[in-house]
Design a protein around this motif. Sequence first.
Motif, PDB file in Angstrom:
ATOM      1  N   MET A   1       0.838  -1.178   0.000  1.00  0.00           N
ATOM      2  CA  MET A   1       0.000   0.000   0.000  1.00  0.00           C
ATOM      3  C   MET A   1       0.883   1.241   0.000  1.00  0.00           C
ATOM      4  O   MET A   1       1.834   1.345   0.762  1.00  0.00           O
ATOM      5  N   VAL A   2       0.554   2.203  -0.859  1.00  0.00           N
ATOM      6  CA  VAL A   2       1.339   3.418  -0.998  1.00  0.00           C
ATOM      7  C   VAL A   2       0.726   4.517  -0.124  1.00  0.00           C
ATOM      8  O   VAL A   2      -0.482   4.745  -0.137  1.00  0.00           O
ATOM      9  N   ALA A   3       1.553   5.203   0.637  1.00  0.00           N
ATOM     10  CA  ALA A   3       1.086   6.300   1.484  1.00  0.00           C
ATOM     11  C   ALA A   3       0.917   7.558   0.641  1.00  0.00           C
ATOM     12  O   ALA A   3       1.710   7.830  -0.249  1.00  0.00           O
ATOM     13  N   THR A   4      -0.136   8.298   0.930  1.00  0.00           N
ATOM     14  CA  THR A   4      -0.376   9.556   0.241  1.00  0.00           C
ATOM     15  C   THR A   4       0.178  10.691   1.088  1.00  0.00           C
ATOM     16  O   THR A   4      -0.108  10.780   2.274  1.00  0.00           O
ATOM     17  N   VAL A   5       0.984  11.530   0.463  1.00  0.00           N
ATOM     18  CA  VAL A   5       1.551  12.680   1.159  1.00  0.00           C
ATOM     19  C   VAL A   5       0.748  13.911   0.750  1.00  0.00           C
ATOM     20  O   VAL A   5       0.611  14.201  -0.437  1.00  0.00           O
ATOM     21  N   LEU A   6       0.208  14.602   1.730  1.00  0.00           N
ATOM     22  CA  LEU A   6      -0.571  15.802   1.455  1.00  0.00           C
ATOM     23  C   LEU A   6       0.314  17.032   1.534  1.00  0.00           C
ATOM     24  O   LEU A   6       1.196  17.109   2.394  1.00  0.00           O
ATOM     25  N   ASN A   7       0.050  17.996   0.663  1.00  0.00           N
ATOM     26  CA  ASN A   7       0.820  19.235   0.714  1.00  0.00           C
ATOM     27  C   ASN A   7       0.217  20.166   1.765  1.00  0.00           C
ATOM     28  O   ASN A   7      -0.829  19.875   2.358  1.00  0.00           O
ATOM     29  N   ASP A   8       0.863  21.292   2.007  1.00  0.00           N
ATOM     30  CA  ASP A   8       0.425  22.214   3.058  1.00  0.00           C
ATOM     31  C   ASP A   8      -0.995  22.731   2.830  1.00  0.00           C
ATOM     32  O   ASP A   8      -1.777  22.867   3.780  1.00  0.00           O
ATOM     33  N   ALA A   9      -1.336  23.025   1.594  1.00  0.00           N
ATOM     34  CA  ALA A   9      -2.678  23.533   1.295  1.00  0.00           C
ATOM     35  C   ALA A   9      -3.738  22.480   1.616  1.00  0.00           C
ATOM     36  O   ALA A   9      -4.786  22.789   2.195  1.00  0.00           O
ATOM     37  N   LEU A  11      -3.501  20.015   3.761  1.00  0.00           N
ATOM     38  CA  LEU A  11      -3.571  19.861   5.212  1.00  0.00           C
ATOM     39  C   LEU A  11      -4.369  20.997   5.851  1.00  0.00           C
ATOM     40  O   LEU A  11      -5.177  20.768   6.764  1.00  0.00           O
ATOM     41  N   GLU A  12      -4.171  22.201   5.361  1.00  0.00           N
ATOM     42  CA  GLU A  12      -4.908  23.347   5.891  1.00  0.00           C
ATOM     43  C   GLU A  12      -6.404  23.198   5.640  1.00  0.00           C
ATOM     44  O   GLU A  12      -7.224  23.487   6.509  1.00  0.00           O
ATOM     45  N   LEU A  13      -6.762  22.745   4.454  1.00  0.00           N
ATOM     46  CA  LEU A  13      -8.174  22.527   4.151  1.00  0.00           C
ATOM     47  C   LEU A  13      -8.782  21.455   5.050  1.00  0.00           C
ATOM     48  O   LEU A  13      -9.927  21.590   5.510  1.00  0.00           O
ATOM     49  N   LEU A  14      -8.042  20.412   5.315  1.00  0.00           N
ATOM     50  CA  LEU A  14      -8.542  19.370   6.211  1.00  0.00           C
ATOM     51  C   LEU A  14      -8.799  19.917   7.614  1.00  0.00           C
ATOM     52  O   LEU A  14      -9.803  19.572   8.249  1.00  0.00           O
ATOM     53  N   LYS A  15      -7.919  20.768   8.090  1.00  0.00           N
ATOM     54  CA  LYS A  15      -8.119  21.380   9.411  1.00  0.00           C
ATOM     55  C   LYS A  15      -9.394  22.213   9.430  1.00  0.00           C
ATOM     56  O   LYS A  15     -10.150  22.202  10.396  1.00  0.00           O
ATOM     57  N   MET A  16      -9.641  22.935   8.347  1.00  0.00           N
ATOM     58  CA  MET A  16     -10.814  23.803   8.265  1.00  0.00           C
ATOM     59  C   MET A  16     -12.108  22.994   8.179  1.00  0.00           C
ATOM     60  O   MET A  16     -13.179  23.488   8.541  1.00  0.00           O
ATOM     61  N   MET A  17     -12.050  21.764   7.721  1.00  0.00           N
ATOM     62  CA  MET A  17     -13.246  20.953   7.531  1.00  0.00           C
ATOM     63  C   MET A  17     -13.978  20.654   8.841  1.00  0.00           C
ATOM     64  O   MET A  17     -15.168  20.328   8.825  1.00  0.00           O
ATOM     65  N   SER A  18     -13.328  20.789   9.961  1.00  0.00           N
ATOM     66  CA  SER A  18     -13.970  20.473  11.233  1.00  0.00           C
ATOM     67  C   SER A  18     -15.161  21.384  11.524  1.00  0.00           C
ATOM     68  O   SER A  18     -16.045  21.016  12.294  1.00  0.00           O
ATOM     69  N   VAL A  19     -15.227  22.552  10.926  1.00  0.00           N
ATOM     70  CA  VAL A  19     -16.339  23.471  11.169  1.00  0.00           C
ATOM     71  C   VAL A  19     -17.511  23.241  10.229  1.00  0.00           C
ATOM     72  O   VAL A  19     -18.578  23.799  10.430  1.00  0.00           O
ATOM     73  N   PHE A  20     -17.341  22.427   9.213  1.00  0.00           N
ATOM     74  CA  PHE A  20     -18.404  22.144   8.261  1.00  0.00           C
ATOM     75  C   PHE A  20     -19.133  20.877   8.693  1.00  0.00           C
ATOM     76  O   PHE A  20     -18.795  19.776   8.283  1.00  0.00           O
TER      77      PHE A  20
END
Length: 73
Positions: A1-9, A11-20
């Motif tokens: 299984m290949v790991a997916t590396v997320l870029n900074d943008a 990761l930032e969007l994922l953090k913001m998703m907690s309010v939606f």
Amino acid sequence: MVATVLNDAQLELLKMMSVFNTPEAVNDLKQAISNYFAQKADEEIDKLWADGTLTEEKVESFRTLHERTPYRK
């Protein structure tokens, strides 16, 4: 299984998703993202028009443009 590396943008969007946390909030976000990309497309078209890459003749040629992929049976 290949790991997916997320870029900074991403990761930032994922953090913001907690309010939606409602479907309405998600739809609002989708609309905001859609509006952003529509605005960017408009800006690019305006730039192409201003520098002469896009002309009235070029736009008219799109009416008869056929770029379908030919499929063989």
